[in-house]
Every structure is written in structure tokens, then in C-alpha cells.
Design a protein around this motif. Structure first.
Motif, PDB file in Angstrom:
ATOM      1  N   PHE A 150      -1.232  -8.164   5.762  1.00 53.81           N
ATOM      2  CA  PHE A 150      -1.222  -6.943   6.383  1.00 53.81           C
ATOM      3  C   PHE A 150       0.360  -6.868   6.622  1.00 53.81           C
ATOM      4  N   ARG A 151       1.162  -5.859   6.184  1.00 51.38           N
ATOM      5  CA  ARG A 151       2.488  -5.536   6.351  1.00 51.38           C
ATOM      6  C   ARG A 151       2.529  -4.196   6.666  1.00 51.38           C
ATOM      7  N   PRO A 152       3.842  -4.126   7.073  1.00 49.58           N
ATOM      8  CA  PRO A 152       4.111  -2.536   7.847  1.00 49.58           C
ATOM      9  C   PRO A 152       3.647  -1.429   6.923  1.00 49.58           C
ATOM     10  N   LEU A 153       3.981  -1.218   5.779  1.00 51.45           N
ATOM     11  CA  LEU A 153       3.494  -0.103   5.033  1.00 51.45           C
ATOM     12  C   LEU A 153       2.507  -0.548   4.041  1.00 51.45           C
ATOM     13  N   HIS A 154       1.804  -1.630   4.100  1.00 53.14           N
ATOM     14  CA  HIS A 154       0.719  -2.018   3.363  1.00 53.14           C
ATOM     15  C   HIS A 154      -0.572  -2.598   4.552  1.00 53.14           C
TER      16      HIS A 154
END
Length: 150
Positions: free
Chosen positions: A100-104
Motif C-alpha cells: 500500500f502506497r499513498p496513491l496506490h
């Protein structure tokens, strides 16, 4: 006139901050979805545990179960790298990795097909070792004696 423009500008600025706060809160958490199916029959596997573990130390960060259709959705998971562990009695363990990443922050695993375990347990060892282990047990008055033949 100046007061009206200033009020509108201030209101617009406050609204922008509110939107940024809401979006930052939404983007700081992840969601993972998927579905579990039987590998032989393609039937859904209902009411099965799904656990999200940190990839580094395998500490649990989220858990849930599949619904009657075999679907699951786990929300509000912190950003980072994880392993999604699906465990169902009679099936092999699956552990797909997610990040999990900020935009994903939304991961869709799709359909996970679980393989059935063999129905007969396998005993591994030599016949002599099994016979020795059986004969070294002290006889019990309640248990019948078994003879081991080579």
C-alpha cells in the motif's frame, strides 16, 4: 465589497483545507479485496479467515472472513508491505504479497484458487522406527495391547 471578497476567499481556503484533510486520511490507509474459490470445483469458499500480516515480522495488522459468496474486503490497513494469508481447513495455505502506497492504496487480488490437501495423511519414517516407538510405550490397563509385526 472588499469584505465580501475576503469572506469568500477565507471560506474557499477553509473548504480546501477540509478536502485535503479528508483526502489525506483516506490516502493513509489501504484496502484489499478478493475472492476465494475451490481449485477442484470452482465453488466459493465461505466464512474463511483472511489475515493481513506485515511482510517484515509477520505481525497481524488486519483480519476478516469471507462472506457466503467467498468474497472478502479488509479496510483501514496502514501503508506498507504485507502478506495476505488465507487459511481454510483442508486447503493449502496461500500468501500473496501486497503493498500500500499513498496513491496506490487499493489492492484487488481477484480470485484466489485454493488447492485441496490430500485426504489421506502420510506417515514418514521407517517401519522399524514406528515399531520401536510403539513397543516402548508402557502398557495401560485401559488400552488393549497391540502386536507390531515386521
Amino acid at each position: 465589497m472588499k469584505n465580501s471578497v475576503l469572506n469568500r476567499s477565507l471560506l474557499g481556503f477553509i473548504a480546501s483545507l477540509a478536502v485535503l484533510q479528508i483526502s489525506a486520511h483516506t490516502l493513509s490507509h489501504g484496502t484489499v479485496t478478493g475472492s476465494l474459490r475451490d481449485g477442484d470445483t470452482n465453488e466459493p469458499i465461505p466464512f474463511t479467515s483472511v489475515v493481513v500480516l506485515r511482510a517484515t515480522d509477520h505481525r497481524m495488522v488486519g483480519a476478516g472472513t469471507t462472506d457466503a459468496e467467498g468474497n472478502f474486503k479488509l479496510k483501514r490497513l496502514p501503508l506498507g508491505n504485507y502478506v495476505v494469508q488465507t487459511t481454510a481447513l483442508g486447503y493449502r495455505l496461500q500468501q500473496p504479497a501486497v503493498a500500500f502506497r499513498p496513491l496506490h492504496n487499493r489492492q484487488q487480488l481477484g480470485t484466489l484458487t485454493l488447492e485441496s490437501l490430500p485426504s489421506q495423511p502420510r506417515v514418514v519414517g521407517t517401519r522399524q522406527a514406528v515399531a520401536q516407538r510403539t513397543t516402548t510405550c508402557p502398557p495401560s490397563a485401559a488400552a488393549p495391547r497391540l502386536a507390531v509385526r515386521s
